[in-house]
Design an enzyme around this catalytic site. Structure first.
Site, PDB file in Angstrom:
ATOM      1  CG  ASN A   1      -4.880   6.221   2.428  1.00 28.17           C
ATOM      2  OD1 ASN A   1      -5.773   5.873   1.660  1.00 28.17           O
ATOM      3  ND2 ASN A   1      -4.032   5.363   2.949  1.00 28.17           N
ATOM      4  CD  GLU A   2      -4.354   8.792   6.322  1.00 31.99           C
ATOM      5  OE1 GLU A   2      -3.139   8.701   6.036  1.00 31.99           O
ATOM      6  OE2 GLU A   2      -5.128   7.837   6.273  1.00 31.99           O
TER       7      GLU A   2
ATOM      8  CB  SER B   1      -7.379   3.321  13.574  1.00 33.13           C
ATOM      9  OG  SER B   1      -6.964   2.280  12.714  1.00 33.13           O
TER      10      SER B   1
ATOM     11  CG  ASN C   1       5.492   9.305   2.343  1.00 32.42           C
ATOM     12  OD1 ASN C   1       5.605  10.336   1.679  1.00 32.42           O
ATOM     13  ND2 ASN C   1       6.400   8.350   2.352  1.00 32.42           N
TER      14      ASN C   1
ATOM     15  CB  ALA D   1      -6.176   4.480   6.025  1.00 34.08           C
TER      16      ALA D   1
ATOM     17  CG  ASP E   1      -2.080  -0.989   1.050  1.00 34.61           C
ATOM     18  OD1 ASP E   1      -2.367  -1.389  -0.092  1.00 34.61           O
ATOM     19  OD2 ASP E   1      -2.690  -1.368   2.075  1.00 34.61           O
ATOM     20  N   GLY E   2       1.989   1.236   0.683  1.00 34.78           N
ATOM     21  CA  GLY E   2       2.860   2.408   0.697  1.00 34.78           C
ATOM     22  C   GLY E   2       3.376   2.761  -0.683  1.00 34.78           C
TER      23      GLY E   2
END
Length: 314
Positions: free
Chosen positions: A161-162, A207, A260, A203, A87-88
């Site tokens: 993603n975010e 959580s 990241n 993602a 995924d990264g």
């Protein structure tokens, strides 16, 4: 001569081997092939400003502009890009090729692979279908994240993603003043806040208690991290609304994109987010079925299995 690209995770031997094999195979079939590593899409972290030195504090933080992450020799003439990694690597590749609108066939050489389309054992059949043009393209929205000090752009990035804005270790609880579009500003007291795309809803936001959003819904979501109020809960809003965030705290904060890279945010800074004009495009060899992915990767909606009658708690 048709042209394709390959982006691979160069720290995984299997990804390197497959990249070499695919390059050779495509060239033997009269394709022009360009390769790049996922490292080129990594954002890195901006160096912190030194609050004791005004000269350093006022100096813009170095950053790579969004459209400068495109790998050398990659262009809009490419029919597709094959991404080899987890995924990264997919997140990195999306930042590299989204400005050119290139579709990605994502191949899982990692673990969970929530964003990947196929596993290595199905690669040969997938390439056959890809070259025959037997696929659909699914588009996913992205966020353009920018950090301003006064009117100076200090840092920017694309996010699939975010974006997360959170306190540094050992700092106290933070206050965030947030304004969505023309709506009245709100104050959120929490350890941090997450602004996520529908793709990112599964993602970090998940959580933190945020809802799962199907990829076709044109929204963003706000998820406070450990909020200091029962009233501060996740919010879903239209992605046509830009977002401004000002840290209402004396602490230096950390801005992170897609887990990241990012930049330090000082009390006088402003974080601006809007839907990017670029979408991430994914090659789908089967009609996209999001609930199947949720079931296979996260166990969502699995049939309930009763506890065995021999349980000591029955």
């Amino acid at each position: 001569m048709p042209k394709a690209g390959i982006i691979y995770n160069d720290i995984k031997p299997i990804a390197c081997q497959v990249a070499q094999k695919l390059t050779k195979m495509l060239r033997q079939n009269d394709w022009e092939v360009e390769t790049a590593t996922g490292f080129g899409g990594l954002l890195g972290y901006a160096k912190p400003a030194d609050a004791t030195s005004p000269a350093v504090t006022n100096r813009p933080v170095c950053h790579t502009q969004i459209d400068q992450l495109i790998p050398p020799n990659f262009d809009k003439e490419m029919a597709f890009v094959i991404v080899l990694g987890g995924d990264g690597t997919v997140l990195s590749a999306a930042r590299q090729v989204a400005p050119m609108g290139l579709p990605m066939l994502t191949v899982n050489t990692g673990h969970l692979g929530f964003l990947t389309e196929i596993y290595l054992q199905h690669l040969d059949e997938a390439i056959t279908e890809l070259l025959a043009g037997n696929y659909e393209i699914e588009e996913r929205s992205m966020i353009a994240v920018q950090l301003f000090r006064d009117d100076d752009l200090l840092w920017e990035a694309l996010s699939l993603n975010e974006m997360v804005l959170h306190r540094e270790p050992l700092a106290g609880m933070c206050h965030f003043e947030l304004q969505i579009g023309r709506h009245a500003p709100v104050d959120i007291a929490a350890d941090g806040i997450i602004i996520a795309t529908p793709t990112g809803s599964t993602a970090y936001s998940l959580s933190a208690g945020g809802p799962v959003v199907t990829p076709d819904v044109p929204v963003f979501q706000l998820a406070p991290i450990c909020p200091h109020s029962l009233a501060s809960r996740a919010l879903v809003f239209s992605d046509s609304e830009p977002v401004n965030i000002v840290p209402a705290t004396s602490h230096r904060l950390m801005l992170v994109v897609d887990g990241n890279g990012g930049a330090y945010v000082l009390p006088e800074d402003r974080v601006y987010l809007e839907r990017s004009p670029y979408n991430a495009k994914f090659v789908r060899l089967q009609r996209p079925e999001f609930f199947r992915i949720l079931r296979e990767k996260l166990g969502w909606g699995m049939p309930h299995v009763a506890k065995p009658s021999s349980s000591k708690f029955t």
